[in-house]
Design an enzyme around this catalytic site. Structure first.
Site, mmCIF file in Angstrom:
data_model
loop_
_atom_site.group_PDB
_atom_site.id
_atom_site.type_symbol
_atom_site.label_atom_id
_atom_site.label_comp_id
_atom_site.label_asym_id
_atom_site.label_seq_id
_atom_site.Cartn_x
_atom_site.Cartn_y
_atom_site.Cartn_z
ATOM 1 N N CYS A 187 44.196 33.686 52.555
ATOM 2 C CA CYS A 187 44.040 33.498 54.314
ATOM 3 C C CYS A 187 42.732 32.959 54.392
ATOM 4 O O CYS A 187 41.741 34.605 53.722
ATOM 5 C CB CYS A 187 44.854 34.016 55.095
ATOM 6 N N HIS A 231 52.589 28.810 56.907
ATOM 7 C CA HIS A 231 51.579 29.971 57.486
ATOM 8 C C HIS A 231 50.712 29.015 58.455
ATOM 9 O O HIS A 231 50.004 30.655 59.053
ATOM 10 C CB HIS A 231 50.739 29.336 56.267
ATOM 11 N N GLU A 232 50.116 27.915 58.676
ATOM 12 C CA GLU A 232 48.960 27.715 59.789
ATOM 13 C C GLU A 232 49.703 28.287 61.060
ATOM 14 O O GLU A 232 48.856 28.484 62.292
ATOM 15 C CB GLU A 232 48.737 25.752 59.543
ATOM 16 N N HIS A 235 49.474 31.453 62.669
ATOM 17 C CA HIS A 235 48.600 31.949 63.012
ATOM 18 C C HIS A 235 48.100 31.840 64.378
ATOM 19 O O HIS A 235 48.452 32.266 65.446
ATOM 20 C CB HIS A 235 47.906 30.637 62.488
HETATM 21 ZN ZN ZN Z 1 45.423 32.059 57.737
#
Ligand code: ZN
Length: 245
Positions: A187, A231-232, A235
């Site tokens: 990341c 993953h995004e 966030h």
């Molecule tokens: Zn990330």
């Protein structure tokens, strides 16, 4: 020299009076209120009261203006951030306490009006430029990583010809497959680390597609690109991949 002080239409007025010019005039007849030296407690007290009143009025105005903003519109702080550069944005990292606060916050959607604005177009360009810049060289980036707690991500579509980066606003995952697999992740906001994360092999995303208007659409994504999306989108909920190790 004396200070002439009086109140007029909510305004505190003070001016110097040159005694040499009014020697033959009764100074007490010149003003509606009173005359005194600037050190006069009466004047000082009223100057403080007037200052506080003015400050309170200004604060009320600012609060009303702030409350008048739609939650989906860019804030003035966000607009300042977007228009602070024409190249790339600073990527927030968890080793910075102030950055970590933003990275751990939950992001919110943008209004259709905000999505159709030039501000959003510029944000999209900046996010893409930032994630593709040689200093980052990432495959995806999310709003909080550039300082905006907004539900927007830029993802490289490895499942499309030419593997383009595309920007997805107001995005969420509406379905995940039971089929899971471990894969390596890193990341941009967690420098110097990598780890194996268990992710769904296939997902369905929902986001707002921008053309001449804004339309909510769904798309089915699989493989490595689906991992990037997961993953995004994590966030946007304040979740980092290290939480899943
Ligand atoms: Zn990330």
């Amino acid at each position: 020299m004396l200070w002439h002080y009086w109140e007029e239409e909510e305004t505190c007025l003070i001016k110097q009076i040159d005694l040499r010019k009014i020697q033959n005039v009764d100074i007490q007849q010149l003003k509606p209120s009173r005359v005194g030296r600037i050190s006069d407690p009466y004047i000082i007290k009223h100057m403080i009261v007037k200052t506080l009143k003015t400050t309170a009025t200004l604060l009320s105005f600012l609060i009303m203006t702030s409350c008048g903003e739609s939650a989906g519109d860019f804030t003035s702080k966000e607009l300042s951030l977007i228009h602070s550069t024409d190249s790339i944005m600073r990527v927030l990292t968890i080793d910075n306490p102030a950055d970590s606060f933003v990275l751990r916050d939950v992001s919110t959607n943008l209004s259709a009006e905000a999505l159709l604005s030039e501000d959003f177009a510029k944000l999209s360009d900046l996010m893409t430029a930032t994630v593709t810049h040689p200093s980052q060289d990432g495959v995806g980036i999310a709003g909080p990583q550039v300082g905006l707690n907004r539900r927007v991500v830029a993802v490289q579509r490895f499942d499309k010809e030419g593997e383009p980066f595309e920007v997805y606003p107001n995005i969420s995952i509406v379905w995940t497959s039971d089929s899971l697999a471990y894969g390596p992740e890193g990341c941009l906001s967690v420098p110097g680390r990598r780890g194996e994360v268990l992710r769904s092999q296939e997902i369905v995303i929902e986001y707002d597609k921008i053309s001449e208007s804004v339309e909510t659409v769904r798309d089915t994504i699989s493989g490595f690109t689906a991992v990037i999306f997961q993953h995004e989108i994590d966030h946007l909920d304040g979740v980092l991949y290290i939480d899943r190790l």
